[in-house]
Design an enzyme around this catalytic site. Structure first.
Site, PDB file in Angstrom:
ATOM      1  N   ARG A 107      11.005   4.026   3.589  1.00  0.00           N
ATOM      2  CA  ARG A 107      10.969   2.939   4.957  1.00  0.00           C
ATOM      3  C   ARG A 107      11.982   2.174   5.624  1.00  0.00           C
ATOM      4  NH1 ARG A 107       5.189  -0.647   4.368  1.00  0.00           N
ATOM      5  NH2 ARG A 107       4.524   0.599   5.399  1.00  0.00           N
ATOM      6  N   HIS A 122       4.470   5.651  11.356  1.00  0.00           N
ATOM      7  CA  HIS A 122       4.008   5.629  10.319  1.00  0.00           C
ATOM      8  C   HIS A 122       3.346   5.944   9.981  1.00  0.00           C
ATOM      9  CE1 HIS A 122       3.055   3.838   6.552  1.00  0.00           C
ATOM     10  NE2 HIS A 122       2.726   2.578   6.954  1.00  0.00           N
ATOM     11  N   LYS A 173      25.293  -3.324  -0.582  1.00  0.00           N
ATOM     12  CA  LYS A 173      26.556  -3.520  -0.585  1.00  0.00           C
ATOM     13  C   LYS A 173      27.621  -2.951   1.002  1.00  0.00           C
ATOM     14  CE  LYS A 173      26.680  -2.646  -4.979  1.00  0.00           C
ATOM     15  NZ  LYS A 173      26.498  -1.710  -6.087  1.00  0.00           N
ATOM     16  N   ARG A 226       0.534  -1.427  -0.006  1.00  0.00           N
ATOM     17  CA  ARG A 226      -0.067   0.174   0.084  1.00  0.00           C
ATOM     18  C   ARG A 226       0.717   1.206   0.097  1.00  0.00           C
ATOM     19  NH1 ARG A 226      -2.316  -3.932   1.326  1.00  0.00           N
ATOM     20  NH2 ARG A 226      -1.020  -4.343   2.433  1.00  0.00           N
ATOM     21  N   THR A 227       2.062   1.112   0.959  1.00  0.00           N
ATOM     22  CA  THR A 227       2.699   2.900   1.443  1.00  0.00           C
ATOM     23  C   THR A 227       3.417   3.175   0.193  1.00  0.00           C
ATOM     24  OG1 THR A 227       2.334   1.764   3.633  1.00  0.00           O
ATOM     25  CG2 THR A 227       4.254   3.848   2.612  1.00  0.00           C
TER      26      THR A 227
END
Ligand code: CP
Length: 304
Positions: free
Chosen positions: A101, A129, A80, A51-52
């Protein structure tokens, strides 16, 4: 330049303006089709999302802008060993705004310190959030008609559920809110939230274990998934994951106009038999996420 790291990075007044703009977008989406032409949104997702990430990308595309980014740490140079600070320095010269995120609490804050473009926290570990909160508030305002005078139940994983933490932080700023915090002992809200947010602001709340007993009191029930990815011990997750399952029998105890919200994804905590109940608004809630993110991008890029 403004970053959105916590839901309280917007004042109540700024939040009200954001929700008004989101409602205007819902009413007249065509008016906003080109307002971000030539602008680019980077989505830096070090953790899974449906969703986000996709609603952010849909939002920028709806505004006439472009998108770039990665959907997992493995497909970026984080694999890396690159730091978030170095990554955002580089992304700042590729994009105009970014949503990040990350599994580590505080990573979006670190990014914002090293960024020359607006940074939006799209979920940091079990912490915050904020754009889910803006989505939740738009849902509540539109479908319940108010953001005050509400008894709000939060049920499930209140320890690791960042959407719960953010929404509590945002809702304590409205009048006459009573929280009913429904969880097993092991998944109660973090101490900092109880002490520094609820107790410090004299917010009315109760902590209970039994969902059925409080169902008749609730105006909103915010169900949450037990956050498997945040557990240190799989045995604990298995023991706790099905503590609460919202089904038709439990819904019969609720008010006729109680709304059921859930940030999604759902696992077992809401039976699919509830989906056809008009009080179940979690899919509408996910849809609102696009509009509120369109509004937020516009505000941060100062095109609104
Ligand atoms: N609500 C939410 O954050 O969903 P995703 O994890 O799919 O982005």
């Amino acid at each position: 330049m403004k970053h959105i790291i916590s839901p309280t990075d917007l004042t109540v007044s700024e939040l009200s303006d954001l929700l008004i703009l989101a409602e205007e977008i819902i009413q007249n989406p065509k008016k906003y089709y080109n307002v971000c032409q030539g602008k680019k949104l980077a989505t830096l997702f070090y953790e899974p999302s449906t969703r986000t990430r996709l609603s952010f990308e849909a939002a920028m595309l709806n505004l006439g802008g472009n998108i770039l980014g990665f959907s997992s740490a493995d497909s970026s140079s984080a694999a890396k060993g690159e730091s978030v600070a170095d990554t955002i320095r580089v992304i700042s010269s590729y994009a105009d705004i970014c949503a990040i995120r990350h599994p580590k609490e505080g990573a979006p804050l670190v990014a914002s310190i090293h960024s020359s473009i607006p940074v939006i926290n799209a979920g940091d570990g079990g912490h915050n959030h904020p754009t889910q909160t803006f989505t939740d508030l738009l849902t509540i305002k539109n479908l319940k008609g108010r953001l005050n005078n509400l008894t709000v139940g939060f049920c499930g994983d209140l320890k690791f559920g960042r959407t719960v933490h953010s929404l509590i932080n945002a809702m304590v700023r409205y009048d006459n809110i009573h929280f009913v915090l429904i969880s097993p002992e092991e998944l109660k809200i973090p101490t900092y939230l109880r002490e520094e947010v609820l107790n410090a602001n004299n917010i009315s709340y109760q902590e209970v274990r039994n969902l059925e007993a409080v169902m008749p009191d609730l105006d909103l029930l915010y169900m949450t998934r037990v956050q498997k990815e945040r557990f240190f011990n799989e045995e604990d997750y298995i023991r706790l994951k099905d503590t609460y399952i919202l089904d038709t029998k439990k819904m019969q105890l609720a008010k006729e106009d109680m709304l059921v919200l859930h940030p999604l994804p759902r696992v077992n905590e809401i039976s699919t038999e509830i989906d056809s109940d008009p009080r179940a608004v979690y899919f509408k809630q996910a849809e609102y996420g696009v509009y509120v993110r369109m509004a937020l991008i516009m505000k941060l890029l100062e095109v609104a």
